[in-house]
Design an enzyme around this catalytic site. Structure first.
Site, PDB file in Angstrom:
ATOM      1  N   GLU A 153       0.822  -1.212   0.000  1.00 47.36           N
ATOM      2  CA  GLU A 153       0.000   0.000   0.000  1.00 47.36           C
ATOM      3  C   GLU A 153       0.858   1.265   0.000  1.00 47.36           C
ATOM      4  OE1 GLU A 153      -2.139  -2.957   2.815  1.00 47.36           O
ATOM      5  OE2 GLU A 153      -0.115  -2.613   2.040  1.00 47.36           O
ATOM      6  N   THR A 178      19.476 -39.495   2.470  1.00 44.26           N
ATOM      7  CA  THR A 178      19.732 -38.713   1.258  1.00 44.26           C
ATOM      8  C   THR A 178      21.094 -38.042   1.325  1.00 44.26           C
ATOM      9  OG1 THR A 178      17.385 -38.348   0.824  1.00 44.26           O
ATOM     10  CG2 THR A 178      18.924 -36.773  -0.147  1.00 44.26           C
ATOM     11  N   THR A 193      11.130 -43.236   2.024  1.00 40.68           N
ATOM     12  CA  THR A 193      10.692 -43.476   3.405  1.00 40.68           C
ATOM     13  C   THR A 193      10.221 -42.197   4.080  1.00 40.68           C
ATOM     14  OG1 THR A 193      12.190 -45.368   3.628  1.00 40.68           O
ATOM     15  CG2 THR A 193      11.382 -44.358   5.663  1.00 40.68           C
TER      16      THR A 193
END
Length: 373
Positions: free
Chosen positions: A55, A199, A308
Site C-alpha cells: 500500500e 539422502t 521413506t
C-alpha cells in the site's frame, strides 16, 4: 456487488503480489492498486520483510491523486506498528474513499483491526473479492497464522512406471535440465527444505538455491536477493559427521535428531549450523513436533527426501501439496519406488488428491496436486 473494474483491478493486484513470492518471507506477498476516475494512479507490491508494504508503494506513486480514490489490496492492511507503520493509517491519511480487500489477515495482530480502523475513519471497505485466487499466493502464511504450522509440499520425481531410480540406485538424471531448473525456483519459494540423513549419505547434496540454474528468474533476482531456504536434515540417531557439501554453503542449516551429537562432532560444525533435539516416536523424529517447531518461523516447507521420509509425511496426513515431475522414461520393475506407504484396506482410507495444475517442463510433465486427508 463487484464491478468489472473491481475484478480487473484486483486481478492486477494479485499479479503484483506474485512478484514478491521469492523475497518477502516470512511476511506475506501483497499487491495493491489505486484507481481514481477509472485510471490507475498507483500500484506496488511488498518486496521484502522490513521494507515498505504494498500500500505504501502504491500511495507514494499516487501522491495527491490518492485522495478520493479506491485502493485494491490482496490482504487486509495492517493496523499495528511493526518494523513499518500501519498501512491502514497511511490509507486514511492519504484520503482514499474506498478500500477493496481480497483476504482478511488471520494474523492475530491484524485480523479485522485494519478493516475496523478504516471503517471508523469513514472509509467504505468491501471484503471478499477474488478471495480464493488471492489466497493461493499466501497459502503458507495463512496456514501458519491459523494453525501454527507451515504449508508442506512434497517434491517428487519419477518415471512413467513410478520409479525414482534404477534397482542399483542410479537416478541421475531422471528428469531433464528444465525440470531441474524448475526445482530451483520451487526451492526459492520455500522457507525451509527438509531431507533425511539417508539422502545426505547417498548423494551428499548442497540443498541450496543456485542462481545460475533459476532460468528466467535469474534475470529478475540478483544473487543477493535470493532467500536461501533453511536446510533441515533429519538425523534421528545423530549419525551425521565428516566433510559434507551441505556445510560448504554459508547459509543456515538445522540438524534435527532425537539425541545429542558427540561434542567432538559438534566441534567440526561451521557457525551456520544449529541443532535441535525433538522427541522420538517409534525411534524416529516426531514429524508433527518438527512442523510445530518450524511453524514458529517458517511459512512453507519443501520435502526433498527419499521414499521413506517422503512417504511418512504422506502417511501421517502432514502433506498439503505434492509436486511431481514425471519423466518420459521407464526404469523397470525392480527400480526404487516413489513412496514408502502403508497398505490401505479400503478405497475410503486413501488420501484425496486433486490435480491443481499440469504443464510441460521441457520434456517432462509437472503435476501439482493438493492433498486432503
Amino acid at each position: 456487488m463487484w464491478s468489472i473494474e473491481d475484478s480487473q483491478m484486483m486481478s492486477l493486484a494479485i499479479e503484483l503480489a506474485q512478484k514478491g513470492m521469492y523475497t518477502t518471507r516470512p511476511n506475506p506477498s501483497v499487491g495493491s492498486v489505486i484507481v481514481k476516475d477509472g485510471e490507475i494512479v498507483g500500484e506496488g507490491y511488498h518486496i521484502r520483510a522490513g521494507g515498505p508494504h504494498a500500500e505504501v508503494y502504491a500511495l507514494n506513486m499516487a501522491g495527491d491523486d490518492a485522495k478520493g480514490a479506491t485502493a485494491y489490496v490482496t490482504l487486509e492492511p495492517c493496523s499495528h506498528y511493526g518494523r513499518t507503520p500501519p498501512c491502514a493509517k497511511a490509507l486514511i491519511e492519504h484520503g482514499v474513499n474506498r478500500v477493496v480487500i481480497a483476504v482478511t489477515d488471520p494474523n492475530p495482530e491484524v485480523s479485522g483491526r485494519g478493516i475496523a480502523m478504516l471503517r471508523d475513519a469513514g472509509i467504505q471497505v468491501d471484503v471478499g473479492l477474488m478471495t480464493t485466487e488471492a489466497m493461493q499466493v499466501n497459502l503458507g502464511f495463512l496456514k501458519r497464522m491459523e494453525k501454527g504450522l507451515p504449508w508442506v509440499t512434497v517434491k517428487l520425481a519419477a518415471s512413467l512406471d513410478g520409479k525414482t531410480a534404477l534397482s542399483n540406485g542410479v537416478s541421475k538424471w531422471i528428469t531433464g535440465p528444465e525440470a531441474r531448473s524448475d526445482v530451483q525456483r520451487l526451492r526459492a519459494r520455500h522457507c525451509a527444505l527438509v531431507t533425511g540423513i539417508e539422502t545426505i549419505i547417498a548423494d551428499n547434496p548442497s540443498l541450496n538455491v543456485r542462481h545460475s540454474e533459476l532460468g528466467s528468474l535469474s534475470n529478475q533476482l540478483a544473487p543477493a536477493e535470493i532467500h536461501q531456504p533453511l536446510r533441515v536434515v533429519l538425523d534421528s540417531q545423530a549419525r551425521l559427521k565428516g566433510e559434507l557439501s551441505l556445510f560448504q554453503i554459508d547459509s543456515p542449516i538445522l540438524l534435527v535428531s532425537t539425541k545429542d551429537y558427540p561434542e567432538e562432532v559438534k566441534a567440526t560444525w561451521p557457525a551456520h549450523v544449529e541443532h535441535q533435539i525433538i522427541a522420538a516416536v517409534e525411534s524416529r523424529i516426531d514429524l508433527q513436533a518438527l512442523l510445530a517447531f518450524l511453524g514458529k518461523t517458517c511459512n512453507s516447507v519443501l520435502i526433498e527426501a527419499g521414499a521413506t521420509l517422503a512417504g511418512a509425511f504422506v502417511n501421517q496426513g502432514l502433506t498439503d501439496e505434492i509436486v511431481l515431475y514425471q519423466a518420459m522414461k521407464i526404469l523397470g520393475g525392480h527400480g526404487r519406488n516413489l513412496l514408502a506407504l502403508d497398505d490401505f484396506e479400503t478405497m475410503s482410507d486413501i488420501p484425496r488428491i486433486n490435480l491443481i495444475d499440469e504443464r510441460k517442463v521441457g520434456k517432462d510433465t509437472r503435476l501439482t496436486l493438493r492433498v486432503s486427508n
